[in-house]
Design an enzyme around this catalytic site. Structure first.
Site, mmCIF file in Angstrom:
data_model
loop_
_atom_site.group_PDB
_atom_site.id
_atom_site.type_symbol
_atom_site.label_atom_id
_atom_site.label_comp_id
_atom_site.label_asym_id
_atom_site.label_seq_id
_atom_site.Cartn_x
_atom_site.Cartn_y
_atom_site.Cartn_z
ATOM 1 N N CYS A 285 0.898 -0.978 0.094
ATOM 2 C CA CYS A 285 -0.134 -0.091 -0.387
ATOM 3 C C CYS A 285 0.929 1.380 -0.321
ATOM 4 O O CYS A 285 2.113 1.388 0.637
ATOM 5 C CB CYS A 285 -0.923 0.213 1.256
ATOM 6 S SG CYS A 285 -1.755 1.466 1.443
ATOM 7 N N ASP B 211 -0.426 -5.956 0.374
ATOM 8 C CA ASP B 211 -0.712 -6.181 -0.074
ATOM 9 C C ASP B 211 -1.352 -7.792 -1.503
ATOM 10 O O ASP B 211 0.015 -7.384 -1.955
ATOM 11 C CB ASP B 211 -2.007 -5.228 -1.519
ATOM 12 C CG ASP B 211 -2.352 -3.544 -0.932
ATOM 13 O OD1 ASP B 211 -3.367 -4.369 0.249
ATOM 14 O OD2 ASP B 211 -2.807 -2.524 -1.675
ATOM 15 N N VAL C 269 5.904 -14.226 -23.635
ATOM 16 C CA VAL C 269 6.638 -13.346 -22.746
ATOM 17 C C VAL C 269 7.537 -14.580 -22.264
ATOM 18 O O VAL C 269 6.821 -15.740 -22.036
ATOM 19 C CB VAL C 269 5.641 -12.898 -21.997
ATOM 20 C CG1 VAL C 269 5.211 -14.175 -21.136
ATOM 21 C CG2 VAL C 269 6.576 -12.412 -20.784
ATOM 22 N N HIS D 253 -4.135 -0.407 -6.048
ATOM 23 C CA HIS D 253 -4.307 -2.033 -7.213
ATOM 24 C C HIS D 253 -4.083 -2.201 -8.317
ATOM 25 O O HIS D 253 -4.142 -2.435 -9.010
ATOM 26 C CB HIS D 253 -5.668 -2.018 -6.170
ATOM 27 C CG HIS D 253 -5.467 -2.724 -5.011
ATOM 28 N ND1 HIS D 253 -6.195 -3.509 -4.426
ATOM 29 C CD2 HIS D 253 -4.535 -3.299 -3.994
ATOM 30 C CE1 HIS D 253 -6.793 -3.407 -3.195
ATOM 31 N NE2 HIS D 253 -4.916 -3.396 -2.652
#
Length: 155
Positions: A53, A60, A75, A94
């Site tokens: 956070c 988080d 990838v 987020h």
């Protein structure tokens, strides 16, 4: 095996690589898609994604699901893992984490299509789900549902 392959330019795979300190320092690598021209979907799931956070420094946690339909590039999965790990000490909301991951992959891969679902565990009693995608999903590719249930707590 020949020294000159689609993998010969990779720097991280097959060697010790430290976890990058920040997402900006993380190097995402790509390889040529050996099935270019064949429509298919690739899925990566990171059920224990962690960031911080930006206000409190508290951890988080999220369950990430990344789906993409590749064009010329795939990838390299170790570089993706290290990129995702680099968020462990990164402070961002987020929404920013989820969209940043999606945009970095789009910039690297130039996929036919990409979506990311960030299913964040509650902080302050509220789960936050963040979704980013590049456009409508191709009609000629099977793209399964992400399959992450709505957060129910103990309910």
């Amino acid at each position: 095996m020949s020294e000159n392959t689609i993998y010969s330019g990779l720097k991280q795979l097959g060697s010790h690589t430290d976890i990058p300190l920040t997402p900006e320092e993380a190097v995402l690598e790509r390889v040529a898609n050996p099935q270019e021209g064949t429509p298919y979907c690739v899925r990566f799931t990171a059920p224990e994604f962690t960031s911080l956070c930006p206000m409190t420094g508290q951890p988080d946690f999220a369950h990430l699901v990344i789906d993409y339909v590749p064009g010329k590039w795939l990838v390299e999965s170790k570089s993706l893992k290290l990129f995702l790990f680099s968020f462990r000490n990164h402070g961002a909301f987020h929404e920013d984490c989820t969209v940043t991951i999606g945009k970095r992959l789009v910039d690297l891969l130039e996929p036919e299509w990409l979506r990311i679902g960030g299913y964040w565990y509650p902080r302050g009693g509220i789960p936050i789900d963040v979704f980013y995608q590049t456009g409508a999903a191709p009609l000629n590719v099977w793209i399964p549902e992400q399959g992450v249930a709505n957060y129910r707590g103990r309910g």
